[in-house]
Design a protein around this motif. Structure first.
Motif, PDB file in Angstrom:
ATOM      1  N   LEU A  79       0.946  -1.057   0.082  1.00  0.00           N
ATOM      2  CA  LEU A  79       0.047   0.251  -0.088  1.00  0.00           C
ATOM      3  C   LEU A  79       0.749   1.216  -0.031  1.00  0.00           C
ATOM      4  O   LEU A  79       0.434   2.333  -0.611  1.00  0.00           O
ATOM      5  N   ARG A  80       1.983   1.175   0.748  1.00  0.00           N
ATOM      6  CA  ARG A  80       2.939   2.371   0.803  1.00  0.00           C
ATOM      7  C   ARG A  80       3.400   2.744  -0.614  1.00  0.00           C
ATOM      8  O   ARG A  80       3.395   4.031  -0.731  1.00  0.00           O
ATOM      9  N   LYS A  82       2.038   2.130  -3.587  1.00  0.00           N
ATOM     10  CA  LYS A  82       0.948   2.251  -4.357  1.00  0.00           C
ATOM     11  C   LYS A  82       0.732   3.750  -4.243  1.00  0.00           C
ATOM     12  O   LYS A  82       0.519   4.549  -5.117  1.00  0.00           O
ATOM     13  N   LEU A  83       0.648   4.064  -2.854  1.00  0.00           N
ATOM     14  CA  LEU A  83       0.403   5.438  -2.602  1.00  0.00           C
ATOM     15  C   LEU A  83       1.554   6.454  -3.185  1.00  0.00           C
ATOM     16  O   LEU A  83       1.417   7.589  -3.614  1.00  0.00           O
ATOM     17  N   GLY A  87       0.101   8.535  -6.083  1.00  0.00           N
ATOM     18  CA  GLY A  87      -0.447   9.714  -5.416  1.00  0.00           C
ATOM     19  C   GLY A  87       0.934  10.836  -5.351  1.00  0.00           C
ATOM     20  O   GLY A  87       0.662  12.007  -5.797  1.00  0.00           O
TER      21      GLY A  87
END
Length: 306
Positions: A79-80, A82-83, A87
């Protein structure tokens, strides 16, 4: 999480160098294109350039995605990451391009450009520290020598007169430098190649630029004539193909060498301006070129960390 990056052994070093030099040449043409598109508001110009860059990068993205489907091993993203990729990277792209174009419009071009060109120093220092927890002396010396070439070439002759008047422009140029340095590090450290998803990142950044353009109250509508052509060219070259090539260079070569080659941007940019008749040649150009070459050699003369 600690990331240890090793240059891609499946690609020879000349691939990384060629890709980096290709990006440097395209980036060096940016000042001429920005000058031709000076009538366009900076965030509108940023959006046009990023959309054009997304379109020109699409074939490369599709080809790379097709080759990835043939691989049996897929790298799962936390998740880290992906962000960070979906993002942070679009935000850094917007900050780098939008900040530079806005800063150039609010401060003397040479001084704002000199501040922005400090990003390779930031990138090399960040890369070496985060990957190896130390900054080798050759990296520091090479970076300072190469940067002195940019400083000789772009240093203003009027001292600090009127500094407070241009403070916001300088701050935006510094923000652009920080964004470029962090963008390069994230691309290098990411567990997957960024190039296949580059068009999507461009479009996300373009959306942010369009929103910023609306919030700043700029008139809505496309520019016409040479300004539109220059804006599209800015996306196709310096902020399109160049960024794809830079991603390839970062992932297949040593950070010290690749980062040092970026100091060739101000030298080539000055040469292009001289050829175009915008600037007059003087002693600074060959001096800066020599310092860039020497600095790149010193910074790349680094044994891999154990």
């Amino acid at each position: 999480m600690t990331v240890q990056l090793i240059a891609n052994p499946s690609r020879p070093l000349y691939v990384s160098i060629t890709a980096a030099l290709f990006a440097v040449v395209l980036w060096a043409g940016a000042p001429l294109l920005v000058d031709l598109a000076s009538s366009v508001p900076p965030f509108q110009l940023t959006a046009i350039a990023l959309i054009s860059g997304a379109i020109v990068a699409l074939p490369t993205s599709l080809r790379k995605r097709g080759s990835r489907k043939l691989q049996s091993v897929q790298v799962p993203l936390s998740l880290r990451w992906k962000l960070a990729i979906y993002g942070l990277l679009p935000t850094l792209i917007l900050g780098a391009i939008g900040g530079y174009l806005t800063g150039v419009g609010m401060a003397p071009t040479a001084e704002a450009a000199l501040i922005t060109y400090t990003w390779p120093i930031m990138f090399i220092v960040i890369s070496q520290w985060l990957f190896h927890r130390r900054i080798p002396l050759p990296v520091l010396c090479g970076a300072l020598i190469a940067f002195s070439g940019a400083a000789v070439l772009l240093s203003p002759g009027t001292g600090t007169e009127g500094f407070s008047q241009y403070l916001l422009g300088y701050a935006l140029a510094l923000m652009a430098a920080c964004c470029w340095a962090l963008y390069s590090w994230v691309c290098q450290a990411a567990p997957v190649a960024v190039a296949p998803i580059m068009p999507g990142l461009f479009l996300l950044a373009a959306l942010g630029a369009a929103i910023a353009d609306i919030l700043t109250g700029a008139a809505f509508g496309l520019p016409s004539g040479i300004a539109l052509v220059a804006g599209i060219g800015l996306g196709v070259g310096p902020y399109g193909l160049a960024m794809v090539a830079w991603d390839v260079a970062l992932r297949s070569g040593p950070a010290a060498l690749v980062g040092s080659l970026a100091y060739g941007v101000p030298v080539l940019a000055a040469a292009f301006l001289v050829i175009a008749g915008v600037a007059a040649p003087d002693w600074r150009l060959p001096t800066a070129a020599l310092l860039v070459v020497v600095g790149s050699f010193v910074a790349s003369n680094l044994r891999p960390a154990s």
